[in-house]
Design a protein around this motif. Structure first.
Motif, PDB file in Angstrom:
ATOM      1  N   SER A  36       0.839  -1.201   0.000  1.00 52.07           N
ATOM      2  CA  SER A  36       0.000   0.000   0.000  1.00 52.07           C
ATOM      3  C   SER A  36       0.871   1.246   0.000  1.00 52.07           C
ATOM      4  O   SER A  36       1.838   1.333   0.747  1.00 52.07           O
ATOM      5  N   ILE A  37       0.507   2.180  -0.844  1.00 54.34           N
ATOM      6  CA  ILE A  37       1.214   3.452  -0.901  1.00 54.34           C
ATOM      7  C   ILE A  37       0.246   4.536  -0.457  1.00 54.34           C
ATOM      8  O   ILE A  37      -0.835   4.676  -1.025  1.00 54.34           O
ATOM      9  N   ARG A  38       0.618   5.274   0.553  1.00 52.67           N
ATOM     10  CA  ARG A  38      -0.293   6.306   1.049  1.00 52.67           C
ATOM     11  C   ARG A  38      -0.323   7.509   0.119  1.00 52.67           C
ATOM     12  O   ARG A  38      -1.338   8.138  -0.077  1.00 52.67           O
ATOM     13  N   SER A  39       0.826   7.830  -0.396  1.00 54.84           N
ATOM     14  CA  SER A  39       0.917   9.012  -1.235  1.00 54.84           C
ATOM     15  C   SER A  39       2.189   8.897  -2.053  1.00 54.84           C
ATOM     16  O   SER A  39       3.217   8.503  -1.532  1.00 54.84           O
ATOM     17  N   SER A  40       2.109   9.207  -3.313  1.00 55.00           N
ATOM     18  CA  SER A  40       3.299   9.137  -4.146  1.00 55.00           C
ATOM     19  C   SER A  40       3.658  10.541  -4.610  1.00 55.00           C
ATOM     20  O   SER A  40       2.816  11.432  -4.626  1.00 55.00           O
ATOM     21  N   ASP A  41       4.899  10.727  -5.000  1.00 55.24           N
ATOM     22  CA  ASP A  41       5.276  12.031  -5.532  1.00 55.24           C
ATOM     23  C   ASP A  41       5.411  11.996  -7.047  1.00 55.24           C
ATOM     24  O   ASP A  41       5.888  12.936  -7.663  1.00 55.24           O
ATOM     25  N   LYS A  42       4.988  10.884  -7.637  1.00 57.82           N
ATOM     26  CA  LYS A  42       4.988  10.749  -9.098  1.00 57.82           C
ATOM     27  C   LYS A  42       3.630  10.235  -9.544  1.00 57.82           C
ATOM     28  O   LYS A  42       2.940   9.580  -8.780  1.00 57.82           O
ATOM     29  N   ALA A  43       3.282  10.479 -10.781  1.00 56.71           N
ATOM     30  CA  ALA A  43       2.079   9.881 -11.354  1.00 56.71           C
ATOM     31  C   ALA A  43       2.442   8.563 -12.021  1.00 56.71           C
ATOM     32  O   ALA A  43       3.539   8.405 -12.549  1.00 56.71           O
ATOM     33  N   TYR A  44       1.522   7.612 -11.981  1.00 56.62           N
ATOM     34  CA  TYR A  44       1.747   6.307 -12.593  1.00 56.62           C
ATOM     35  C   TYR A  44       0.558   5.953 -13.478  1.00 56.62           C
ATOM     36  O   TYR A  44      -0.517   6.496 -13.328  1.00 56.62           O
ATOM     37  N   ARG A  45       0.782   5.009 -14.379  1.00 61.40           N
ATOM     38  CA  ARG A  45      -0.286   4.516 -15.252  1.00 61.40           C
ATOM     39  C   ARG A  45      -0.782   3.194 -14.694  1.00 61.40           C
ATOM     40  O   ARG A  45      -0.006   2.259 -14.533  1.00 61.40           O
TER      41      ARG A  45
END
Ligand SMILES: [Zn+2]
Length: 95
Positions: free
Chosen positions: A42-51
């Motif tokens: 689980s990732i709470r928040s990322s600093d990159k956008a993903y597809r």
């Protein structure tokens, strides 16, 4: 009842410091999918956008989501990890 956010935190997950995800991770679980064992982080928040491979839409930066990879890759665990994918929670099916 909102189900997209979980505030509970399991202390023992603090032991896991995977790769570059140590800053923004939640729990890590193993799940069965298509007859394979997958590690789901689980990732709470990322600093990159993903597809997202489920819906082919973008997961915007700052969005809670999951990263998943197969435990039993033909090419080994390191290859599976390198080939991990980011999914929307609802696309992976845990929302
Ligand atoms: Zn999706």
């Amino acid at each position: 009842m909102p189900s997209s956010r979980r505030s509970s935190r399991r202390p023992y997950t603090e032991e896991y410091r995977p790769l570059d995800m140590d800053r923004a991770t939640g729990g890590r679980t193993t799940q069965q999918r298509n007859g394979e064992d997958w590690t789901v982080q689980s990732i709470r928040s990322s600093d990159k956008a993903y597809r997202c491979p489920g819906c082919h839409q973008e997961i915007p930066a700052g969005t809670a989501h999951v990263v998943a990879w197969a435990n039993d890759s033909l090419f080994g665990a390191q290859a599976a990890l390198a080939d991990r994918r980011h999914w929307h929670n609802r696309c992976w099916g845990i929302a």
